[in-house]
Design a protein around this motif. Sequence first.
Motif, short mmCIF file in Angstrom:
data_model
loop_
_atom_site.label_atom_id
_atom_site.label_comp_id
_atom_site.label_asym_id
_atom_site.label_seq_id
_atom_site.Cartn_x
_atom_site.Cartn_y
_atom_site.Cartn_z
N ALA A 654 0.81 -1.22 0.00
CA ALA A 654 0.00 0.00 0.00
C ALA A 654 0.84 1.27 0.00
N MET A 655 1.89 1.31 0.81
CA MET A 655 2.67 2.54 0.94
C MET A 655 3.42 2.85 -0.36
N MET A 656 4.01 1.83 -0.94
CA MET A 656 4.74 2.04 -2.19
C MET A 656 3.77 2.49 -3.28
N GLN A 657 2.60 1.85 -3.35
CA GLN A 657 1.61 2.25 -4.36
C GLN A 657 1.16 3.69 -4.16
N LEU A 658 1.00 4.11 -2.91
CA LEU A 658 0.55 5.47 -2.62
C LEU A 658 1.51 6.50 -3.21
N TYR A 659 2.82 6.29 -3.00
CA TYR A 659 3.81 7.26 -3.49
C TYR A 659 3.94 7.22 -5.01
N VAL A 660 3.72 6.06 -5.61
CA VAL A 660 3.70 5.98 -7.08
C VAL A 660 2.48 6.74 -7.62
N LEU A 661 1.33 6.52 -6.99
CA LEU A 661 0.09 7.18 -7.44
C LEU A 661 0.18 8.70 -7.29
N LYS A 662 0.84 9.15 -6.23
CA LYS A 662 1.04 10.61 -6.05
C LYS A 662 1.82 11.18 -7.23
N LEU A 663 2.88 10.46 -7.64
CA LEU A 663 3.71 10.94 -8.75
C LEU A 663 2.95 10.89 -10.07
N ALA A 685 -7.60 4.32 -8.75
CA ALA A 685 -6.73 4.09 -7.58
C ALA A 685 -6.24 5.42 -7.01
N ILE A 686 -5.91 6.38 -7.88
CA ILE A 686 -5.48 7.71 -7.42
C ILE A 686 -6.62 8.36 -6.63
N TYR A 687 -7.82 8.29 -7.20
CA TYR A 687 -8.98 8.90 -6.53
C TYR A 687 -9.18 8.28 -5.15
N GLN A 688 -8.99 6.98 -5.06
CA GLN A 688 -9.29 6.27 -3.81
C GLN A 688 -8.21 6.46 -2.76
N LYS A 689 -6.94 6.60 -3.17
CA LYS A 689 -5.84 6.53 -2.20
C LYS A 689 -5.13 7.84 -1.93
N VAL A 690 -5.11 8.75 -2.91
CA VAL A 690 -4.32 9.98 -2.75
C VAL A 690 -5.21 11.10 -2.21
N ARG A 691 -4.61 11.97 -1.40
CA ARG A 691 -5.37 13.07 -0.80
C ARG A 691 -5.97 13.98 -1.87
N HIS A 692 -7.17 14.47 -1.59
CA HIS A 692 -7.85 15.36 -2.54
C HIS A 692 -7.54 16.81 -2.26
N ARG A 693 -7.24 17.53 -3.31
CA ARG A 693 -7.13 18.98 -3.26
C ARG A 693 -8.34 19.50 -4.02
N MET A 694 -9.21 20.23 -3.34
CA MET A 694 -10.55 20.46 -3.88
C MET A 694 -10.57 21.15 -5.24
N ASN A 695 -9.68 22.10 -5.47
CA ASN A 695 -9.70 22.83 -6.75
C ASN A 695 -8.72 22.25 -7.77
N ASP A 696 -8.11 21.12 -7.43
CA ASP A 696 -7.08 20.56 -8.32
C ASP A 696 -7.74 19.84 -9.50
#
Length: 785
Positions: A654-663, A685-696
């Motif tokens: 999970a942690m490795m995937q999170l940082y890949v998805l962020k990139l 997966a990005i939508y589900q795991k990475v933090r949301h920035r509302m106007n991004d």
Amino acid sequence: LPNTQGSVDFPTVEFEYGDADSRGAELAELYSYTEEPELSTNRRCFEEEFCPQARGRQWSELDTAQQRAQVLRLLEGLEVVSRERRLRAARAILYLAQGVFGDCESEGDVLHWSRHNSFLLYQLGTFSAFLELLSMEIDNSQACSSALRKPAISLADSTELRVLLSVMYLLVENIRVELETDPPEWKSCRETFRTELSFPMRSDEPFALLLFTMVTKFCSGHAPHFPMKKVLLLLWKVLLFTLGGFEALQMMKVRRREELGLPPLPEDSIQVMRSMRAASPPTCSIELAEQQQKRGHRSRRPLMKQDSLDIYNERDPFKNDETGVDEEEGDEVDGGIEGELDLMERDALLPTIPAQRPPIERVSFPKGLPWAPKVRQKDIEHFLEASRNKFIGFTLGQDTETLIGLPRPIHESVKTLKQHKYVSISDVQIKNEEELEKCPMSLGEEEVQETPCEVLYRAMLYNLPQYMIALLKILLAAAPTSKAKTDSINILADVLPEEMPITVLQSMKLGIDVNRHKEIIVKSISALLLLLLKHFKLNHIYQLEYVSQHLVFANCIPLILKFFNQNIMSYITAKNSISVLDYPHCTVHELPELTAESLEAGDNNQFCWRNLFSCINLLRILNKLTKWKHSRTMMLVVFKSAPILKRALKVKQAMMQLYVLKLLKIQTKYLGRQWRKSNMKTMSAIYQKVRHRMNDDWAYGNDIDARPWDFQAEECTLRASIEAFNSRRYDKPQDSEFAPVDNCLQSVLGQRLELPEDFHYSYELWLEREVFSQPIRWEELLRYQ
């Protein structure tokens, strides 16, 4: 390992990220397999010194006073003139630090005595004595010139350095790790040691700087015999000990926010990541082709266009297993779309859909998204600027309070944005820095806390570019994708034996040793760079930016992408270890006869801890370098990082995937509509795991045309801010334009000036040219009356 969540091809990796591996594993990595015979040499040196005094007793049978007397006697041996006798005494002390394994019956006993002896050795001044010897050895020009003349460097060239660094590493690692059973004197000893390493008493430089100097000296080619693996491991552990690990960082961050009067963090990021589950990896095009061949008999389904918001209502994933699988496979093959999340992952996104099956068959996971959304002050300003331009026709600058003339939904939007507004420590630091630059006289001098991090940054400041370049050079040489080049630096000085292997078996053993050696180097560099970046960011954002910019200038981004441009599953599961030769196992067990089978067997772990740790660290460094930097995000796009990163998602952790998805998230808008369309599973997966920035607008890229593309200016502006910060805080006061000026005519004219020697010969010419030939304009003087 049994796995219920993962697929057959990609089992979920049961890995727990931390500051370091288990203590036994960390100590084992200090030694290469080639230097295992030296363990018995250390034991022999100790017994020669100890046995005549011991009268038949073992080390463990002595009381504390007797043990102290023996250590003091050995320390005296370090002060003799003879180099050979000094080395024997150092080896005897190393044997004590290694846990007097000759008297032990189990690995646990060896680790216990190693720790006990480390505290004893430190209390009697061993570290200071070895520090003096290390400084002498670094400046040993004879050893350097001898190594430079040799056609091939081997283990023998670094003997003294390896012994000294090994003792220091064992002291740092054993004392650093805190256990609940430690007596009070050990706890106070630990704090004293940490202070000694952070705030040096005898010199102006912390101990870490000496090790950084060794790294640059090695990379410049002046000292090719330096055992780099040991230097880097010790440097990493010293930084971990003095600055603090990831959990200590989180606590410092919380405390710092309180001091600045900022609201608490919305969540503990370490805990959130630990509770995350890995997603099924996206399917690659080659695998899609294979699946298509296997499923050639199935009829092709036309793709049905759906409203993206109704996608889950149209198709209930829990109605029928077979149908769900067919539809997902059909999507992958026919449309080139990788399908949505697997069934278990959909459950996390669909809290409102009733299940059609008994709840026993479904695993329950926490509802909702893992991260609280964040909004920056800039986001609110940009939103209001766009809204005012649209509805009113003019803007009000940075005013985020006046909402007159805007429709009701805009009011609600601003209210929601402000609810999730997050002010970081960095924002406060940047604002303070701007004020200090504007009003240097009225605000006075800034109060800077003398933390270990501040001391280290000040010491590193003027040679920091060289340190970063040297670390990246070694990282490049140790990367598995790097080809052996004649001009690249040789990092194998402390692994190659004096006599190269003759048999196939010896060659196999050396091959495993070299690969393991490179992996450990990558692990230590990735960990120490990440620690530096995170601590400098908390200490001051411009300290992080200074390090980051030099890493980027030294091509760190393509280097990390080059590292990941390999079969990452093979790297994660690599078995470059021979468990029977690992310390402390090899010290208490009879070594079996090595065969090709036993060499290839390795350990029984599902994955290699250090390699997965390195991968996560490198991804985190890449995130640190590119976050909020559009110029560096474009570097990810230009270097075609998307397919490389997407392959890294195969590792179901999970942690490795999170940082890949962020990139992947930060560059998605630049990759084009077709890429997004054919990578829907990754997008989900990005939508589900990475933090949301509302106007991004990361998923659509509608704002690309409006974005300024002068990325060079962005880096130049940042560089100017960093230089202003470094100059204001660290330059000498006399260089400042605000230094006091002597306005008294008598004192200024009365000062003696040192004139150059040739001035006496040419001063008449100077007078003629500069004084007599220049007309005096008396009216100019009258004007200023």
